[in-house]
Design an enzyme around this catalytic site. Structure first.
Site, PDB file in Angstrom:
ATOM      1  N   LYS A  28       0.871  -1.177   0.000  1.00 53.35           N
ATOM      2  CA  LYS A  28       0.000   0.000   0.000  1.00 53.35           C
ATOM      3  C   LYS A  28       0.906   1.224   0.000  1.00 53.35           C
ATOM      4  CE  LYS A  28      -4.546   0.807   0.636  1.00 53.35           C
ATOM      5  NZ  LYS A  28      -5.721   0.094   0.211  1.00 53.35           N
ATOM      6  N   GLY A  61     -25.124   2.368   4.872  1.00 54.34           N
ATOM      7  CA  GLY A  61     -24.317   2.972   3.805  1.00 54.34           C
ATOM      8  C   GLY A  61     -24.790   2.519   2.443  1.00 54.34           C
ATOM      9  N   GLY A  95     -23.618   3.653  -0.601  1.00 51.13           N
ATOM     10  CA  GLY A  95     -22.686   4.184  -1.594  1.00 51.13           C
ATOM     11  C   GLY A  95     -22.481   3.189  -2.723  1.00 51.13           C
ATOM     12  N   VAL A 118     -20.812   0.436  -3.054  1.00 47.88           N
ATOM     13  CA  VAL A 118     -20.977  -0.991  -2.761  1.00 47.88           C
ATOM     14  C   VAL A 118     -22.345  -1.261  -2.128  1.00 47.88           C
ATOM     15  CG1 VAL A 118     -20.034  -2.998  -1.579  1.00 47.88           C
ATOM     16  CG2 VAL A 118     -18.485  -1.236  -2.419  1.00 47.88           C
ATOM     17  N   TYR A 161     -25.270   0.220  -2.192  1.00 48.89           N
ATOM     18  CA  TYR A 161     -26.462   0.248  -3.048  1.00 48.89           C
ATOM     19  C   TYR A 161     -26.488  -0.977  -3.982  1.00 48.89           C
ATOM     20  CZ  TYR A 161     -30.530   1.942  -5.462  1.00 48.89           C
ATOM     21  OH  TYR A 161     -31.801   2.030  -5.950  1.00 48.89           O
TER      22      TYR A 161
HETATM   23  P1  NAD Z   1     -18.875   5.130  -0.690  1.00 42.21           P
HETATM   24  O1  NAD Z   1     -18.163   6.321  -0.176  1.00 42.21           O
HETATM   25  O2  NAD Z   1     -19.356   5.101  -2.094  1.00 42.21           O
HETATM   26  O3  NAD Z   1     -20.140   4.800   0.253  1.00 42.21           O
HETATM   27  C1  NAD Z   1     -20.155   4.933   1.627  1.00 42.21           C
HETATM   28  C2  NAD Z   1     -21.546   5.394   2.011  1.00 42.21           C
HETATM   29  O4  NAD Z   1     -21.656   5.373   3.420  1.00 42.21           O
HETATM   30  C3  NAD Z   1     -21.835   6.841   1.564  1.00 42.21           C
HETATM   31  O5  NAD Z   1     -23.035   6.890   0.838  1.00 42.21           O
HETATM   32  C4  NAD Z   1     -21.920   7.609   2.881  1.00 42.21           C
HETATM   33  O6  NAD Z   1     -22.843   8.671   2.840  1.00 42.21           O
HETATM   34  C5  NAD Z   1     -22.391   6.508   3.823  1.00 42.21           C
HETATM   35  N1  NAD Z   1     -22.158   6.790   5.233  1.00 42.21           N
HETATM   36  C6  NAD Z   1     -21.110   7.419   5.820  1.00 42.21           C
HETATM   37  N2  NAD Z   1     -21.288   7.511   7.137  1.00 42.21           N
HETATM   38  C7  NAD Z   1     -22.467   6.903   7.412  1.00 42.21           C
HETATM   39  C8  NAD Z   1     -23.202   6.665   8.593  1.00 42.21           C
HETATM   40  N3  NAD Z   1     -22.762   7.070   9.789  1.00 42.21           N
HETATM   41  N4  NAD Z   1     -24.374   6.012   8.503  1.00 42.21           N
HETATM   42  C9  NAD Z   1     -24.853   5.604   7.312  1.00 42.21           C
HETATM   43  N5  NAD Z   1     -24.206   5.816   6.156  1.00 42.21           N
HETATM   44  C10 NAD Z   1     -23.027   6.444   6.202  1.00 42.21           C
HETATM   45  O7  NAD Z   1     -17.884   3.901  -0.402  1.00 42.21           O
HETATM   46  P2  NAD Z   1     -17.949   2.444  -1.037  1.00 42.21           P
HETATM   47  O8  NAD Z   1     -16.980   2.378  -2.176  1.00 42.21           O
HETATM   48  O9  NAD Z   1     -19.362   2.032  -1.250  1.00 42.21           O
HETATM   49  O10 NAD Z   1     -17.308   1.579   0.139  1.00 42.21           O
HETATM   50  C11 NAD Z   1     -18.059   1.263   1.302  1.00 42.21           C
HETATM   51  C12 NAD Z   1     -17.171   0.503   2.286  1.00 42.21           C
HETATM   52  O11 NAD Z   1     -16.674  -0.689   1.679  1.00 42.21           O
HETATM   53  C13 NAD Z   1     -15.939   1.283   2.747  1.00 42.21           C
HETATM   54  O12 NAD Z   1     -15.645   0.946   4.072  1.00 42.21           O
HETATM   55  C14 NAD Z   1     -14.835   0.755   1.840  1.00 42.21           C
HETATM   56  O13 NAD Z   1     -13.565   0.886   2.437  1.00 42.21           O
HETATM   57  C15 NAD Z   1     -15.246  -0.692   1.706  1.00 42.21           C
HETATM   58  N6  NAD Z   1     -14.734  -1.336   0.488  1.00 42.21           N
HETATM   59  C16 NAD Z   1     -15.063  -0.849  -0.734  1.00 42.21           C
HETATM   60  C17 NAD Z   1     -14.574  -1.469  -1.877  1.00 42.21           C
HETATM   61  C18 NAD Z   1     -14.931  -0.960  -3.248  1.00 42.21           C
HETATM   62  O14 NAD Z   1     -14.692  -1.695  -4.245  1.00 42.21           O
HETATM   63  N7  NAD Z   1     -15.502   0.216  -3.389  1.00 42.21           N
HETATM   64  C19 NAD Z   1     -13.750  -2.611  -1.761  1.00 42.21           C
HETATM   65  C20 NAD Z   1     -13.460  -3.108  -0.481  1.00 42.21           C
HETATM   66  C21 NAD Z   1     -13.950  -2.459   0.636  1.00 42.21           C
END
Ligand code: NAD
Length: 357
Positions: free
Chosen positions: A78, A176, A178, A180, A182
């Site tokens: 990383k 959440g 976001g 993932v 949704y």
């Molecule tokens: P994202 O930023 O698109 O979505 C996160 C969502 O969580 C946002 O809509 C935000 O408004 C919401 N949120 C924040 N605080 C909140 C709370 N207190 N209560 C309710 N909702 C809240 O991120 P993502 O890409 O969807 O990733 C989500 C999680 O999965 C993260 O922890 C990320 O590290 C992990 N992750 C993502 C991936 C990937 O491919 N995107 C891969 C591995 C792990």
């Protein structure tokens, strides 16, 4: 640094400073036994250098475990760039970062992470070929693959704990919505699950209510909803002393990284008979699809491999039940066993080469 609690026999930790662009970066390569260390580049306004070092050591070690458990021939690494992602970015800064990555000669491969975008990595690509996740836009956003992997891990948990072959009528609380979260909700709705959702953005909540028939709840109540499964897809450290005692779900399966506030919370969940699907075991869909990048990329084939997370999760649950150990500990053991076996093979091959001259 050797005394840092996050330093775990990392193979190398390199510090870079570029006077012209102001680049301050750290690249941590944790383990390359299984292959080159692939991991994202995080840009963050750390309060001090120690905080940046702690983050990069912890995250690079996490990548070793995630890739190993996912069966990938990739190591763990990383990088972090110390700076404000809103105000400190420039093309020249990422070109300087690319030069830093290039000094490792392919031992470390950089990808997108919090605070960095495809455009930033494209700038880094001007000075090094060792960049993943941006080639010809073929893989694109890895989130749909992550959501598919989490869905498969969650299915395995329902099978194991609820003895359910499907998710019809199973109640799932998703925190959440976001990239993932949704996507996961879409899979769950299609499978007939009942959704309870929360997000701090009303727009996303309304979308899930209107399109997927979800029930919206206040963000602070999502962890204590009367549901079968809790799916954390927002924040880390959500499984803690405050949330666990009120949890009614008997399964936790979501995408968020580092869900356990501390390892002891894994034991707490086990003692309360809550089945925890280890975060890095079921959120590996993104890294799996990125590992398929390159000429001949076949999305369908990659998504099939992501679905293998179902089997990985079952293996963890079965062994944890057999050994009466927390699932997180079993995931770590399985990941490490694969690395040890590869090390032993390498050692054996070196011996044979020496003997045969
Ligand atoms: P994202 O930023 O698109 O979505 C996160 C969502 O969580 C946002 O809509 C935000 O408004 C919401 N949120 C924040 N605080 C909140 C709370 N207190 N209560 C309710 N909702 C809240 O991120 P993502 O890409 O969807 O990733 C989500 C999680 O999965 C993260 O922890 C990320 O590290 C992990 N992750 C993502 C991936 C990937 O491919 N995107 C891969 C591995 C792990």
């Amino acid at each position: 640094m050797f005394a840092s609690k996050d330093f775990d026999d990392h193979e190398s930790v390199l510090f870079f400073h570029d006077r012209n662009t102001g680049l301050k970066a750290i690249i941590a390569v944790h383990d390359t036994t299984l292959g080159p260390a692939l991991g994202g580049t995080r840009m963050w306004a750390y309060r001090n250098d120690e905080e940046a070092l702690e983050d990069v050591l912890r995250l690079s070690r996490g990548m070793t475990y995630k890739s190993s458990l996912a069966g990938l021939n990739l190591g763990g690494g990383k990088s972090v760039i110390i700076g404000n992602a809103r105000t400190d970015k420039s093309e020249a800064l990422f070109e300087a970062f690319g030069r830093a990555v290039d000094t490792l000669g392919g031992k470390y491969i950089a990808a997108e992470d919090v605070g960095t975008s495809v455009a930033d990595l494209e700038a880094a690509r001007h000075t090094t070929p060792h960049i993943a996740g941006i080639s010809e836009g073929k893989v694109g956003d890895p989130s749909p693959a992550t959501a598919w992997g989490v869905f498969n891990g969650l299915l395995a948990a329902a099978e194991f704990r609820l003895k359910r072959p499907d998710l019809k009528g199973v109640r799932v609380a998703v925190q959440g919505l976001g990239h993932v979260g949704y996507g996961l909700c879409e899979y769950l709705a299609e499978a007939g699950a009942e959704l309870v959702v929360s997000d701090i953005y009303d727009k996303l909540v309304n979308k899930a209510v209107q399109n997927l028939g979800a029930v919206a709840v206040a963000p602070e109540t999502i962890t204590s909803q009367d549901v079968d499964i809790f799916a954390p897809c927002a924040l880390g450290a959500i499984l803690n002393d405050k949330t666990i005692p009120d949890m009614k779900a008997t399964i936790v399966a979501g995408s968020a990284n580092n869900q356990l506030a501390e390892p002891r919370h894994g034991i707490d969940l086990m003692n309360r008979n809550i089945l925890y699907a280890p975060d890095y075991a079921i959120n590996a869909g993104g890294i799996i699809i990125i590992s398929h990048e390159g000429p001949g990329f076949n999305r369908q084939k990659a998504m099939q491999e992501v679905a293998g997370i179902h089997q990985t999760a079952l293996r963890i649950f079965e062994r944890a039940a057999r050994d009466n150990k927390p699932t997180g500990e079993i995931a770590d053991t399985l990941a490490w066993e694969r690395i040890e076996a590869a090390r032993a093979r390498k050692h054996e091959n070196t011996k044979i080469r020496k003997i045969t001259g």
